[in-house]
Scaffold this active site. Structure first.
Site, PDB file in Angstrom:
ATOM      1  N   HIS A  73     -17.503  46.238 -20.370  1.00  0.00           N
ATOM      2  CA  HIS A  73     -18.755  45.601 -20.069  1.00  0.00           C
ATOM      3  C   HIS A  73     -18.594  44.399 -19.285  1.00  0.00           C
ATOM      4  CE1 HIS A  73     -22.961  44.459 -20.461  1.00  0.00           C
ATOM      5  NE2 HIS A  73     -23.093  45.284 -21.720  1.00  0.00           N
ATOM      6  N   GLY A  74     -19.324  44.765 -18.158  1.00  0.00           N
ATOM      7  CA  GLY A  74     -19.216  43.610 -17.142  1.00  0.00           C
ATOM      8  C   GLY A  74     -20.653  42.685 -17.196  1.00  0.00           C
TER       9      GLY A  74
END
Length: 300
Positions: free
Chosen positions: A90-91
């Site tokens: 997850h950025g």
């Protein structure tokens, strides 16, 4: 005055692209509402009736992805024809995941249902968009039903915590989350690892995190603002599936075996995602290198 003007301009540049992403998300929802009212559409949001609207929105995001990030998607052949669970890093802003959903739908006309954090459903004015794109809270029963119906289901075990507090070292922050592994075991489906190169170079969080970490842990709300939005190169890599072991029968899934299988499946998945990061990402991430990769044709 000049210094103040330059400072304000720099601040606006750092925050304007993330705000633009938010604007485009709300614009997508508005387009769906217009489509629904003009066509008097009352069908199930996941039905094929919405496909033309999905294609329009997916085309918009795909064009944006190509222009701003030179987006590439690799490894689609690793996706199973039937159900499976996609697990990804997850950025700070999961815009790369929106790019993936859009291109998958345009290439394969396939909808991937998404498990999202509960705070997403508290955001006003996005209900229809979440329903039509298949975003769900991630309760076990819902995931099992989606998989039973043949859908791909995606989840980021790190979730908001990984988005807020991971950095250019690309450290996975999954904690003890193994629920996705248990769902995969129960549904007897493979887990497919996925990762987007340079996602932390595109959007970042501020380094001083102690206060925001305490605030998040007490409220479970993401107060830390992301910044960036530079046109770095994005490449999403889908790894080889981790297959369900057919030797584990329903009768064998007693408590101890469940715990053991759950842990093993989770460990294998984390190792697979970390392997994609190690193979495709410069550690620590470099914004300058990520920008230069826009001109690198070797990966094409």
């Amino acid at each position: 005055v000049v210094i103040a003007s330059l400072t304000m301009s720099a601040i606006l540049v750092f925050f304007i692209v993330p705000l633009t992403i938010l604007f485009f998300i709300y614009l997508s929802n508005i387009l769906l509402v217009i489509y629904q009212r003009n066509g008097d559409v009352k069908a199930d949001p996941l039905s094929d009736v919405w496909d033309s609207a999905r294609k329009t929105i997916a085309s918009f995001w795909d064009i944006y992805a190509r222009i701003w990030h030179g987006y590439e998607l690799h490894g689609v052949e690793n996706l199973p024809e039937g159900p499976g669970i996609l697990v990804y890093y997850h950025g700070a802003i999961p815009v790369d995941y929106l790019y993936f959903l859009s291109r998958l739908f345009l290439w394969k006309k396939r909808l991937c249902l998404s498990v999202a954090d509960h705070f997403v459903f508290r955001l006003p004015g996005l209900k229809l968009l979440l329903e039509v794109t298949g975003v769900m809270p991630g309760r076990r029963e819902e995931c099992l039903i989606a998989l039973k119906n043949g859908h791909l289901v995606s989840i980021s075990p790190g979730g908001v915590r990984e988005a807020l507090f991971s950095d250019e070292s690309y450290q996975l922050m999954w904690g003890n989350r193994k629920g996705f592994a248990q769902v995969a075991l129960d549904a007897k489906v493979p887990i497919i690892p996925m990762y987007t190169q340079n996602v932390r170079e595109g959007y970042r969080m501020f380094k001083e995190r102690r206060f925001f970490r305490q605030l998040y842990e007490s409220t479970r709300l993401p107060f830390t603002p992301p910044y960036g939005g530079l046109p770095v190169k994005f490449r999403t890599y889908i790894g080889e599936p981790i297959p369900y072991d057919p030797n584990i029968t329903t009768e064998e899934l007693v408590e101890k075996v469940i715990c053991k299988g759950n842990f093993l499946f989770s460990f294998q998945t984390k190792t697979a995602v970390q392997a994609l990061i190690s193979k495709h990402q410069t550690i620590p991430g470099s914004i300058w290198k990520a920008l230069l990769e826009r001109f690198d044709k070797r990966h094409k």
